[in-house]
Structure formats: C-alpha cells, structure tokens
Enzyme design. Structure first.
Site: not given
Ligand SMILES: *Cc1c(COP(=O)(O)O)cnc(C)c1O
Length: 394
Positions: A179, A199, A325
């Site tokens: 993040q 990511s 999630c």
C-alpha cells in the site's frame, strides 16, 4: 454522471503511459527472456532495465529484486521461505494483527506445520509500536513482519523503529509495502529491512506482477522450482510486459509522488471534514494524520456497511466495506476489531480510497450521497430508533 471510483486500495486503473510502454512487449518484443537468441536478448534487455529502475528507486542492487505474480505471492514467499531456511535456528515468528490476509493466512498455515506465531496488537488508532513488538521477542524468534501501511484504515507504521528493535535482537525483518509503494518514498537501506513486498496494480501498474526485495546475504527458500528465472529462486517464464509495466508505473509514481500525495490528501481531507460535519454518530478509523493520503475509513453507527455499500453503488459510487479480501464474509474486519472497535459498530464500516483521477465534484457528490443514504437507512433501523430508550414507529 460517470461512475465514481473510490476504491483505489483494492486496485487502480492502468496509467495510459504505462500501457504504451508495455505494448511492444506483447507483440514485436515477444521473446522468452530466457532464450539465447536475439529475440530472447531483446526481452531480457527490457527486464534488466526494468529491474535496474526499480532497484534504484528503492536504493538496492538489481540482484536483490525478485519478480513475483503479485503482493500475495511475495508475502507467502517471505513467511514460508524464511521459516524453511531458518527453522533450525528457531520456529517463532512475529507478525501483526492487522496484516493483509496474504500474511495472516500464511501464518496460520505455518502454525499448522509446527511454527509459533505471535500477533502484535495495534493501539486504538491503529499503530504498531516498537515496544509492543519488543515485548513479543523470544530467543527463538526468526522473523518480524509488520506492514508498512495498512490497506484498510491506512495507518502508517514506524518501520524504521521496529527494525531497530529487531536488529538489537539480531532478528530478520519484513515489511509488506504494497500500500505504501508509489505513495511514500521507500529506501530499503535507510529502513534497514531484510525483505519488502510490492504489487504493481496498487500504483497504476498492471495486475499479476509484484516483487520481493531480498537483502543480499539473507537466506530464503526457493519459491518455485523450475527454470533458472530469478536466479533459480522463482522459476517460470518471465511475464515481460508486466515487468516493463511495473517499472514504468513505479517510476511515474515516484516522479509524481509529492504532487499526487498533495492532491489526494486535499480530496481526502475535504471528504473527512464533510462527513464528520454532515453525518452524526460516525467515527474515523485509524490515526488522523499518520495515514495514507488516499484513505478515509469510517464506521457509521446503527447501520450495516453492506447496506451503505449497495446504496452507494446504486448512486454510482464504488467503495469497499472492510477489505476486498474479507468482503463476501459476514465477519467484521479483523483490523477494526484489533483496534478495539465494538463488533456492532465495526459492521457499519466503509473504506473510501481516493486516486489521482478523482475530482472535488466527485467528493462533494459523495458527501451528499453518504449523508442521504445514512439518514434513510437509519430511519429504517430499529437500533437507531431505539437508541434513546424510546421505541418509535418506523
Ligand atoms: C493488495 C495487497 C496485497 C496483495 O497484493 P496482490 O498483488 O493483489 O496479490 C498484499 N498486501 C497488501 C497490504 C495489499 O494491499
């Protein structure tokens, strides 16, 4: 009005400049980066340049970057790979209660294999203190993992201080920076961490590509056996266009970091101020300032987060209840419970995460919509109507 996207912590749209950079690698430069002919050489040249770019941006050597399929794989790899490589030294790992599912579920899997995991508790404003971490250290602790910034409530953790504590006890450290990357300047040498995960799709890059930083000299078991890719640690044909896109997106995000952070913080603060002013019985979750520029996470008392989410969806506003999630399950967020939000209030939580393409008009429309939706849902809520001890007809 065009649908409004306030869910940038779940994923971000691909930056068009990134797409342009990736395009030739789908067609003309299609070679297998492991092949020994000119097609392979062209592909590997792109991958090498991308690795150099990423390494420079986080101040490490290119040989310390390992490409993975994303943040989840990198998180899995660290926990399992360190557990395997250091199991003779000890079988105790420390992580935090507010980690991403990629960490928490992997930790649970390790527990089933005979490892012990201690879970550090955050303060009520969502910060993991170095003191809390230190209190959990044992002689057999082999790894301390604490995320850089939380995906749900946006809180930014004192990683440098946590690493200092770990170093005092000669324990390896890992931070999930998924993040934070592209939002906060990251320097692995200055932080002193041994592992860091990334990511690309969280900073306007492509999905399905991430990386793990592994400090030279530190051991980690092989992630994927197969070809010789990623210095034999992670076999499998390199996803060249995705690697190219990762580097380009990371480069742009870092170049435009201050400008974007300033703009998104302005949107977020306007939203937070608007909600706190217009909507009663609401709490902002997480530290007011030690949080990601894009994040505003609220608990609306007496109503269900899911109902707010669906009503906002009808109004053309995309948000998240808890994290992407855990949505789909009825359990309240583990992060909110960990910071001491009562179960019934945690149920009424919504995460708004802003991005560089959002506008002030969108924020103002969202404030108005949230106000109306919350009023309507509360008018139908038996809990809300009974809160002063009187039962009203609804
Ligand atoms: C999104 C996210 C992940 C997972 O990354 P993927 O690339 O989607 O697998 C891991 N950790 C955090 C903190 C995240 O926000």
């Amino acid at each position: 009005m065009k649908p409004i996207y306030f869910d940038h912590a779940a994923t971000t749209p691909l930056d068009k400049r990134v797409l342009e950079t990736m395009m030739p690698y789908f067609t003309d430069i299609f070679g297998n980066a492991n092949s020994q002919h000119m097609f392979g050489r062209e592909a590997i040249k792109g991958v090498d340049t991308a690795r150099d770019t990423i390494a420079k941006l986080i101040n490490c050597k290119p040989s310390e970057i390992y490409f993975t399929s994303g943040g989840t794989e990198a998180d899995n790899w660290v926990l399992k790979g360190v557990a395997d490589a250091y199991k003779e030294k000890g079988k105790h790992i420390i992580i935090t209660k507010i980690e991403h599912a990629a960490m928490l579920e992997t930790a649970r899997a390790l527990e089933k294999k005979g490892f012990e995991v201690s879970y550090a508790s955050p303060t009520t404003d969502g910060i993991i203190t170095p003191e809390e971490i230190e209190s959990l250290i044992r002689p057999d602790t082999i790894l301390i993992g604490c995320m850089f910034a939380n995906n749900e409530i946006g809180t930014i953790q004192p990683i440098k201080e946590i690493v200092e504590v770990a170093k005092k006890h000669k324990i390896l450290t890992f931070t999930d920076a998924v993040q934070a990357a592209g939002v906060i300047k990251l320097d692995v040498k200055e932080l002193g961490v041994d592992f860091m995960s990334f990511s690309a799709h969280k900073f306007y890059g492509p999905k399905g590509i991430g990386a793990l930083y592994v400090k030279n000299g530190v051991k980690i078991a092989t992630m994927m056996t197969g070809g010789h890719q990623e210095r034999t640690k992670r076999g499998g044909t390199t996803n060249v266009p995705a690697v190219i896109g990762f580097a380009k997106a990371f480069e742009l995000a870092n170049e435009e970091l201050e400008e974007n952070a300033k703009y998104v913080t302005m949107l977020r603060d306007r939203f937070i101020d608007g909600i706190l002013k217009e909507v009663p019985f609401v709490r902002l979750n997480g530290h007011r300032t030690k949080r990601l520029p894009a994040n505003a996470d609220f608990s609306f008392e007496y109503i269900e987060g899911e109902s707010i989410l669906f009503s906002l969806d009808l109004a053309g506003i995309a948000v998240s209840s808890g994290s992407a999630c855990s949505s789909g399950s009825l359990d309240p967020s583990h992060v909110l419970l960990a910071i001491g939000v009562p179960v019934e209030i945690a149920h009424g939580s919504i995460r708004f995460t802003f991005g560089k393409h959002n506008t002030i008009e969108e924020v103002d429309y969202a404030i108005k919509s949230v106000k109306e939706i919350v009023e309507r849902l509360r008018a139908l809520s038996p809990l809300f109507n009974a809160k002063d001890g009187e039962i009203k007809n609804v």
